[in-house]
Design a protein around this motif. Structure first.
Motif, PDB file in Angstrom:
ATOM      1  N   UNK A 145      -7.308 -10.724  -8.857  1.00  0.00           N
ATOM      2  CA  UNK A 145      -6.043 -10.355  -8.411  1.00  0.00           C
ATOM      3  C   UNK A 145      -5.980  -8.817  -8.604  1.00  0.00           C
ATOM      4  N   UNK A 146      -6.599  -8.284  -9.455  1.00  0.00           N
ATOM      5  CA  UNK A 146      -6.086  -6.878  -9.883  1.00  0.00           C
ATOM      6  C   UNK A 146      -7.002  -5.870  -9.336  1.00  0.00           C
ATOM      7  N   UNK A 160      -4.211   0.943 -16.542  1.00  0.00           N
ATOM      8  CA  UNK A 160      -4.202  -0.386 -16.809  1.00  0.00           C
ATOM      9  C   UNK A 160      -4.346  -1.052 -15.309  1.00  0.00           C
ATOM     10  N   UNK A 161      -5.104  -2.141 -15.249  1.00  0.00           N
ATOM     11  CA  UNK A 161      -5.322  -2.786 -13.985  1.00  0.00           C
ATOM     12  C   UNK A 161      -3.973  -3.345 -13.571  1.00  0.00           C
ATOM     13  N   UNK A 162      -3.921  -3.372 -12.172  1.00  0.00           N
ATOM     14  CA  UNK A 162      -2.608  -3.767 -11.635  1.00  0.00           C
ATOM     15  C   UNK A 162      -2.722  -4.766 -10.544  1.00  0.00           C
ATOM     16  N   UNK A 163      -1.757  -5.449 -10.452  1.00  0.00           N
ATOM     17  CA  UNK A 163      -1.667  -6.613  -9.418  1.00  0.00           C
ATOM     18  C   UNK A 163      -1.394  -5.890  -8.039  1.00  0.00           C
ATOM     19  N   UNK A 164      -1.552  -6.533  -6.931  1.00  0.00           N
ATOM     20  CA  UNK A 164      -1.296  -6.068  -5.488  1.00  0.00           C
ATOM     21  C   UNK A 164      -0.006  -5.478  -5.352  1.00  0.00           C
ATOM     22  N   UNK A 165       0.905  -6.194  -6.018  1.00  0.00           N
ATOM     23  CA  UNK A 165       2.367  -5.603  -5.797  1.00  0.00           C
ATOM     24  C   UNK A 165       2.526  -4.446  -6.575  1.00  0.00           C
ATOM     25  N   UNK A 166       2.116  -4.309  -7.835  1.00  0.00           N
ATOM     26  CA  UNK A 166       2.182  -3.375  -8.740  1.00  0.00           C
ATOM     27  C   UNK A 166       1.407  -2.042  -8.225  1.00  0.00           C
TER      28      UNK A 166
END
Length: 401
Positions: A145-146, A160-166
């Motif tokens: 997801x990230x 930092x790794x981020x989700x699709x929304x972030x």
């Protein structure tokens, strides 16, 4: 920086063509209202001409509006704004490879879990290097997801790794802070993300093959940190769920000490002395780039490989105990070939890279330095010679979104 200028020049060339076409349209449209105005001035003041006059006035109004709209949508030349070059298009520097310290979670400490060498041009990791969690209970949670923000913008302060929304919010905020007009296709969120790395849409025909598998880490941040698109490459579904999964499981059982009986030790060809002497297990898993592409964007590896080094602590020093590795063709009929020494794998890898990429390597491949891991941030990453991967320029996504 040549890699930075080349995409800018390419973008400028495309913009120049669009501007030229829009200028031609504007030139033609400017003639129309002029001619209509001339006709209006020649028409008599009779009532029977009122309908014609109304049509001519509407034509003049419409043409002027179209001319104004064309002016508004004309793309600006990015090279005309030096103060925006770094921020406006830093997504397109595309320096390859990219060294990523995979950061995930919010616990006290730096939250770095493993290291990845990412090939921007092929949009896949070349290898991930990590320390296996030999004591915790492995458990995978969720899916891939990230995304990595520093692949989108190298100058991003947050790694930092981020989700699709972030990640979408991150790109939008970056555009806003640096006043990047989103009428430019290259600035739009989806386009920037797809330029920088592989996305979920790129794996329809293949599995998302982990280089650093979640199963080699205990439940929690260590396992969840592996769920990033910068840690996966296209992998044959049968090979991923069959022989390669069997090898990853075998490595975990073999060095994690998860033996159910003495028969396991015989089957895995390991002795109790080796288990007791192995305090730390360092693993580097990577791919050999292939000659096929998924949607013309993401390279499909020809092989997956994995190397490991087992060490024991002698006072404050780590002493190598044993090493090994494995290699498997990325095909449905791929079978894992195991090596009892990392040196043997290195020799085989050199031969494969030269064959698959049609080049001659001037240097040997060294995954570990004398089987002593170099995975801390204060030291260098495992070395793969710079000439082992053919330099490529990233291909832009075909569609603007």
């Amino acid at each position: 920086m040549n890699l930075f200028k080349s995409p800018l020049q390419e973008l400028k060339s495309g913009i120049d063509k669009v501007q030229a076409e829009l200028n031609d349209i504007q030139s033609v449209l400017k003639i129309v209202p002029q001619r209509c105005q001339e006709l209006l001035s020649e028409l008599p003041e009779e009532t029977k001409c009122s309908k014609l006059k109304e049509h001519l006035q509407n034509i003049i109004k419409t043409c002027n509006e179209v001319i104004k709209n064309i002016t508004d949508i004309k793309p600006s030349d990015p090279l005309a704004f030096p103060e925006l070059q770094k921020h406006f298009l830093s997504a397109y520097e595309a320096a390859s490879p990219a060294y990523i310290c995979q950061k995930y979670g919010n616990k006290p400490g730096d939250n770095y879990h493993f290291a990845t060498l990412y090939d921007r041009a092929r949009r896949m990791p070349l290898y991930s290097a990590y320390k296996m969690d030999r004591s915790g209970t492995p458990k995978r949670k969720g899916g891939i997801i990230n995304y990595e923000p520093q692949l989108v913008h190298w100058d991003a302060p947050e790694s930092k790794q981020k989700s699709i929304r972030d990640i979408n919010t991150f790109i939008k905020d970056h555009n806003g802070v640096n006043k990047c007009p989103e009428r430019h296709p290259d600035v739009r969120i989806a386009y920037k993300l797809r330029w920088s790395q592989a996305t979920d849409d790129d794996f329809t025909s293949f599995d998302r093959g982990h280089l650093n598998p979640a199963g080699h880490h205990a439940e929690g941040d260590g396992s969840e940190a592996t769920m990033t698109f910068t840690n996966v490459a296209p992998q044959s579904k049968i090979m991923n769920n069959g022989p390669w999964n069997d090898y990853e499981t075998k490595l975990r059982i073999k060095y994690g000490g998860d033996f159910k009986s003495d028969k396991d030790m015989v089957r895995l060809e390991i002795t109790q002395t080796q288990i007791q002497n192995c305090h730390n297990l360092y693993v580097v898993t990577g791919v050999v780039p292939g000659n096929t592409w998924q949607f013309g964007r993401v390279n499909v590896p020809s092989y997956y490989w994995s190397a490991h080094c087992c060490t024991r602590m002698d006072q404050n020093n780590e002493v190598p105990v044993l090493s090994g590795g494995a290699l498997c063709p990325n095909r449905d009929d791929g079978e894992v070939e195991e090596f009892d020494s990392v040196d043997k794998l290195e020799v085989k890898l050199k031969t494969l890279i030269e064959k698959e990429l049609h080049l001659k390597l001037n240097n040997p491949i060294h995954i570990f330095d004398k089987c002593v891991p170099q995975l801390t941030r204060s030291k260098s990453l495992p070395s793969i010679p710079s000439d082992s991967v053919v330099p490529l320029k990233p291909k832009r996504p075909k569609e603007y979104k």
